[in-house]
Design an enzyme around this catalytic site. Structure first.
Site, PDB file in Angstrom:
ATOM      1  N   GLU A  93       0.860  -1.252   0.038  1.00 27.76           N
ATOM      2  CA  GLU A  93      -0.065   0.096   0.081  1.00 27.76           C
ATOM      3  C   GLU A  93       0.747   1.259  -0.154  1.00 27.76           C
ATOM      4  O   GLU A  93       2.044   1.145   0.609  1.00 27.76           O
ATOM      5  CB  GLU A  93      -0.982  -0.028   1.248  1.00 27.76           C
ATOM      6  CG  GLU A  93      -2.001  -1.218   1.377  1.00 27.76           C
ATOM      7  CD  GLU A  93      -2.859  -1.196   2.284  1.00 27.76           C
ATOM      8  OE1 GLU A  93      -3.820  -1.737   2.386  1.00 27.76           O
ATOM      9  OE2 GLU A  93      -2.475  -0.521   3.568  1.00 27.76           O
ATOM     10  N   CYS A 152       3.427   8.484   1.273  1.00 27.28           N
ATOM     11  CA  CYS A 152       3.787   7.605   2.546  1.00 27.28           C
ATOM     12  C   CYS A 152       4.065   6.453   1.897  1.00 27.28           C
ATOM     13  O   CYS A 152       3.099   5.734   1.222  1.00 27.28           O
ATOM     14  CB  CYS A 152       2.624   7.714   3.474  1.00 27.28           C
ATOM     15  SG  CYS A 152       2.970   6.674   4.652  1.00 27.28           S
ATOM     16  N   CYS A 157       5.703  -6.445   7.654  1.00 30.96           N
ATOM     17  CA  CYS A 157       6.844  -5.951   8.619  1.00 30.96           C
ATOM     18  C   CYS A 157       6.951  -6.818   9.797  1.00 30.96           C
ATOM     19  O   CYS A 157       6.153  -7.585  10.244  1.00 30.96           O
ATOM     20  CB  CYS A 157       6.180  -4.458   9.417  1.00 30.96           C
ATOM     21  SG  CYS A 157       7.587  -3.814  10.415  1.00 30.96           S
ATOM     22  N   CYS A 195       5.093  -4.121  16.171  1.00 32.20           N
ATOM     23  CA  CYS A 195       4.841  -3.284  17.345  1.00 32.20           C
ATOM     24  C   CYS A 195       3.190  -3.603  17.520  1.00 32.20           C
ATOM     25  O   CYS A 195       2.456  -3.558  16.943  1.00 32.20           O
ATOM     26  CB  CYS A 195       4.884  -1.660  16.944  1.00 32.20           C
ATOM     27  SG  CYS A 195       6.556  -1.314  16.415  1.00 32.20           S
ATOM     28  N   CYS A 214       0.274  -1.654  15.987  1.00 30.08           N
ATOM     29  CA  CYS A 214       0.198  -1.270  14.454  1.00 30.08           C
ATOM     30  C   CYS A 214      -0.526  -2.649  13.745  1.00 30.08           C
ATOM     31  O   CYS A 214      -0.249  -3.365  14.142  1.00 30.08           O
ATOM     32  CB  CYS A 214       1.663  -0.996  14.092  1.00 30.08           C
ATOM     33  SG  CYS A 214       1.750  -0.740  12.348  1.00 30.08           S
ATOM     34  N   GLY A 222       6.244  -1.463   6.664  1.00 25.37           N
ATOM     35  CA  GLY A 222       7.865  -1.971   6.885  1.00 25.37           C
ATOM     36  C   GLY A 222       8.608  -1.069   7.640  1.00 25.37           C
ATOM     37  O   GLY A 222       8.355   0.067   8.200  1.00 25.37           O
ATOM     38  N   GLU A 223       9.855  -1.631   8.017  1.00 26.45           N
ATOM     39  CA  GLU A 223      10.745  -0.859   8.700  1.00 26.45           C
ATOM     40  C   GLU A 223      11.837  -0.536   7.679  1.00 26.45           C
ATOM     41  O   GLU A 223      12.858  -1.468   7.247  1.00 26.45           O
ATOM     42  CB  GLU A 223      11.257  -1.896   9.961  1.00 26.45           C
ATOM     43  CG  GLU A 223      12.474  -1.544  10.478  1.00 26.45           C
ATOM     44  CD  GLU A 223      12.325   0.180  10.951  1.00 26.45           C
ATOM     45  OE1 GLU A 223      11.609   0.522  11.719  1.00 26.45           O
ATOM     46  OE2 GLU A 223      13.487   0.691  10.670  1.00 26.45           O
ATOM     47  N   SER A 267      11.623   7.005   8.664  1.00 27.90           N
ATOM     48  CA  SER A 267      10.843   6.767   9.909  1.00 27.90           C
ATOM     49  C   SER A 267      11.590   5.250  10.340  1.00 27.90           C
ATOM     50  O   SER A 267      11.323   4.359   9.801  1.00 27.90           O
ATOM     51  CB  SER A 267       9.547   6.784   9.836  1.00 27.90           C
ATOM     52  OG  SER A 267       9.078   6.478  11.287  1.00 27.90           O
ATOM     53  N   SER A 307      10.780   6.358  15.999  1.00 27.26           N
ATOM     54  CA  SER A 307       9.462   6.092  16.795  1.00 27.26           C
ATOM     55  C   SER A 307       9.804   5.564  17.996  1.00 27.26           C
ATOM     56  O   SER A 307      10.286   4.563  18.314  1.00 27.26           O
ATOM     57  CB  SER A 307       8.842   4.711  16.200  1.00 27.26           C
ATOM     58  OG  SER A 307       8.404   5.228  14.675  1.00 27.26           O
ATOM     59  N   HIS A 325       7.817   6.237  21.244  1.00 25.11           N
ATOM     60  CA  HIS A 325       6.393   5.692  21.800  1.00 25.11           C
ATOM     61  C   HIS A 325       6.567   5.614  23.430  1.00 25.11           C
ATOM     62  O   HIS A 325       5.484   5.490  23.948  1.00 25.11           O
ATOM     63  CB  HIS A 325       5.916   4.401  21.092  1.00 25.11           C
ATOM     64  CG  HIS A 325       6.052   4.526  19.724  1.00 25.11           C
ATOM     65  ND1 HIS A 325       5.502   5.682  19.023  1.00 25.11           N
ATOM     66  CD2 HIS A 325       6.485   3.455  18.801  1.00 25.11           C
ATOM     67  CE1 HIS A 325       5.737   5.375  17.836  1.00 25.11           C
ATOM     68  NE2 HIS A 325       5.961   4.291  17.631  1.00 25.11           N
ATOM     69  N   ASN A 370      -4.357   5.649  16.048  1.00 23.79           N
ATOM     70  CA  ASN A 370      -5.659   5.526  14.796  1.00 23.79           C
ATOM     71  C   ASN A 370      -6.071   3.897  15.166  1.00 23.79           C
ATOM     72  O   ASN A 370      -5.285   3.141  15.118  1.00 23.79           O
ATOM     73  CB  ASN A 370      -5.022   5.507  13.632  1.00 23.79           C
ATOM     74  CG  ASN A 370      -4.612   6.959  13.441  1.00 23.79           C
ATOM     75  OD1 ASN A 370      -5.342   7.966  13.625  1.00 23.79           O
ATOM     76  ND2 ASN A 370      -3.511   7.180  12.866  1.00 23.79           N
ATOM     77  N   CYS A 375      -1.903   6.496   9.845  1.00 21.70           N
ATOM     78  CA  CYS A 375      -0.566   5.844  10.353  1.00 21.70           C
ATOM     79  C   CYS A 375      -1.090   4.445  10.963  1.00 21.70           C
ATOM     80  O   CYS A 375      -1.857   4.457  12.098  1.00 21.70           O
ATOM     81  CB  CYS A 375      -0.121   6.705  11.616  1.00 21.70           C
ATOM     82  SG  CYS A 375       0.428   8.368  10.916  1.00 21.70           S
TER      83      CYS A 375
HETATM   84  N1  SAH Z   1       8.502   1.161  10.621  1.00 21.43           N
HETATM   85  C1  SAH Z   1       8.725   2.551  10.738  1.00 21.43           C
HETATM   86  C2  SAH Z   1       7.492   3.248  10.040  1.00 21.43           C
HETATM   87  C3  SAH Z   1       6.299   2.901  10.514  1.00 21.43           C
HETATM   88  S1  SAH Z   1       5.016   3.854  10.267  1.00 21.43           S
HETATM   89  C4  SAH Z   1       8.699   2.978  12.016  1.00 21.43           C
HETATM   90  O1  SAH Z   1       8.214   2.267  13.149  1.00 21.43           O
HETATM   91  O2  SAH Z   1       8.885   4.141  12.377  1.00 21.43           O
HETATM   92  C5  SAH Z   1       5.113   5.613  11.186  1.00 21.43           C
HETATM   93  C6  SAH Z   1       4.658   5.791  12.517  1.00 21.43           C
HETATM   94  O3  SAH Z   1       2.983   5.380  12.711  1.00 21.43           O
HETATM   95  C7  SAH Z   1       5.349   5.114  13.346  1.00 21.43           C
HETATM   96  O4  SAH Z   1       5.647   5.829  14.408  1.00 21.43           O
HETATM   97  C8  SAH Z   1       4.566   3.872  14.115  1.00 21.43           C
HETATM   98  O5  SAH Z   1       4.630   3.592  15.388  1.00 21.43           O
HETATM   99  C9  SAH Z   1       3.091   4.759  14.087  1.00 21.43           C
HETATM  100  N2  SAH Z   1       1.940   3.963  13.890  1.00 21.43           N
HETATM  101  C10 SAH Z   1       1.830   2.700  13.802  1.00 21.43           C
HETATM  102  N3  SAH Z   1       0.545   2.123  13.899  1.00 21.43           N
HETATM  103  C11 SAH Z   1      -0.151   3.331  14.534  1.00 21.43           C
HETATM  104  C12 SAH Z   1      -1.404   3.455  14.888  1.00 21.43           C
HETATM  105  N4  SAH Z   1      -2.517   2.639  15.013  1.00 21.43           N
HETATM  106  N5  SAH Z   1      -1.784   4.927  15.210  1.00 21.43           N
HETATM  107  C13 SAH Z   1      -0.943   5.873  15.243  1.00 21.43           C
HETATM  108  N6  SAH Z   1       0.371   5.589  14.904  1.00 21.43           N
HETATM  109  C14 SAH Z   1       0.731   4.525  14.606  1.00 21.43           C
END
Ligand code: SAH
Length: 339
Positions: free
Chosen positions: A75, A92, A99, A103, A106, A146-147, A176, A199, A201, A277, A320
């Site tokens: 996507e 994006c 991935c 996490c 996610c 993905g990472e 990111s 990230s 968190h 989200n 996200c």
């Molecule tokens: N793998 C990379 C890119 C991920 S997406 C990373 O971890 O940074 C980008 C951001 O969206 C990351 O900070 C991720 O933790 C966050 N994210 C993932 N799921 C989410 C959700 N359900 N709501 C809000 N942010 C989220």
């Protein structure tokens, strides 16, 4: 071109044709007919991944499901925005099919991991969004599936093409990461002028491990030391992303602890707060607006620059962490690209 005895300028013509959006080598009329036939016979393919599906949200965000040559699906999301004096279009992009980081909050991690993307499969996402919107892409964020730091060779090659061939300024590209040991320093040595977003968190190791399982193998102190080193090597401050999960990491004491952590490492750089989200089959809750504002206020009063990520594309499940599709593991055999 060299391998079939052609001069270097032919390679440039081929590349220009690809960049101008040729759907097949036959469309690249700067090349002779014979040469085009020869390339086609050798199985040289150009064009886009198949646009399998697209969904639009009311705010103009559009999510595209792209089918790759092996039937896998990724996507990509186009996010339009109007600034005071210019129209922006952010893409994006995904860097992997699925991935492996898992996490807890996610959606992408829940679908598992299939493979890394190749450079052209990343660039293709950007060109597709550009063509579908009929507008130049201004910004890229590697925040799709993905990472990126687990697929660094492809990400760096795609970065180079996007910057040099497509003309997207390095400062308008953000990569990111949730953190991969050694990779942040390696990137720092490259001194890209792009933004590295980490990230984070959570403000301490115990909580971070609960939310981000991969943190067990990469302690917060080591991650912070690498962020300091990244700044020293590249001259660019990292930014931090913090997804707010109601009752989990969104309390005032977490904001205070985060401010102290950043201060201790002299990393009072930008923090981007992302209210969680919703994702299917997830027990987390989105924090209230008040909780988000109070969290931001604590950081601000501690001298940490904060921004709040606007939630975009919620109805298209493109916000996200929502990027996921049921074809992540299984290739779409029935739609296999004709060869
Ligand atoms: N793998 C990379 C890119 C991920 S997406 C990373 O971890 O940074 C980008 C951001 O969206 C990351 O900070 C991720 O933790 C966050 N994210 C993932 N799921 C989410 C959700 N359900 N709501 C809000 N942010 C989220």
């Amino acid at each position: 071109m060299a391998s079939i005895g052609q001069p270097a300028y032919r390679a440039k013509q081929l590349r220009d044709g690809v960049m101008q959006g040729a759907r097949s080598v036959h469309d690249i009329t700067t090349l002779s007919k014979d040469l085009r036939a020869q390339l086609a016979e050798k199985g040289v393919r150009t064009g886009r991944s198949v646009l399998h599906h697209s969904v639009s949200a009311a705010d103009g965000t559009r999510k595209f499901l792209l089918q790759l040559a092996d039937g896998r699906v990724v996507e990509t999301v186009g996010i339009p925005a109007d600034d005071a004096n210019r129209r922006r279009l952010t893409v994006c992009v995904s860097s992997q099919v699925g991935c492996p980081m898992r996490c807890t909050f996610c959606a992408t991690g829940k679908g598992g991991f299939a493979r890394n993307l190749l450079p052209h499969e990343i660039v293709d996402q950007v060109l597709t969004v550009q063509e579908e919107f009929g507008q130049r892409v201004s910004n890229i964020v590697f925040m799709g599936m993905g990472e990126p730091l687990l697929n660094l060779p492809s990400v760096l090659r795609a970065h180079e093409i996007l910057n040099k061939d497509i003309g997207i300024g390095a400062r308008h590209i953000t990569i990111s990461t949730v953190g991969v040991p050694n990779a942040i320093r390696r990137m720092g040595r490259l001194a890209l002028q792009s933004t590295l977003a980490v990230s984070i968190h959570a403000p301490n190791q115990a909580l971070r491990e609960e939310i981000v399982p991969s943190a067990r193998a990469y302690p917060l102190e080591a991650l912070m030391a690498d962020c300091m080193e990244y700044f020293r090597l590249s001259g660019r401050r990292v930014t931090f992303e913090y997804t707010l999960l109601a009752g989990v990491n969104d309390q005032l004491r977490h904001a205070e602890e985060l401010a102290a952590l950043l201060r201790r490492h002299d990393l009072r750089s930008h923090v981007n707060l992302i209210p969680w989200n919703p994702v299917d089959e997830s027990e987390f809750q989105r924090p209230s607006r008040r909780a988000v504002q109070q969290f931001a206020a604590v950081l601000e009063s501690a001298g940490v620059p904060v921004s709040l990520r606007n939630t975009r594309g919620l109805e298209a499940a493109a916000a996200c962490g929502q990027l996921r599709n049921r074809h992540q593991k299984q290739p779409l055999e029935q739609f296999a690209v004709p060869t």
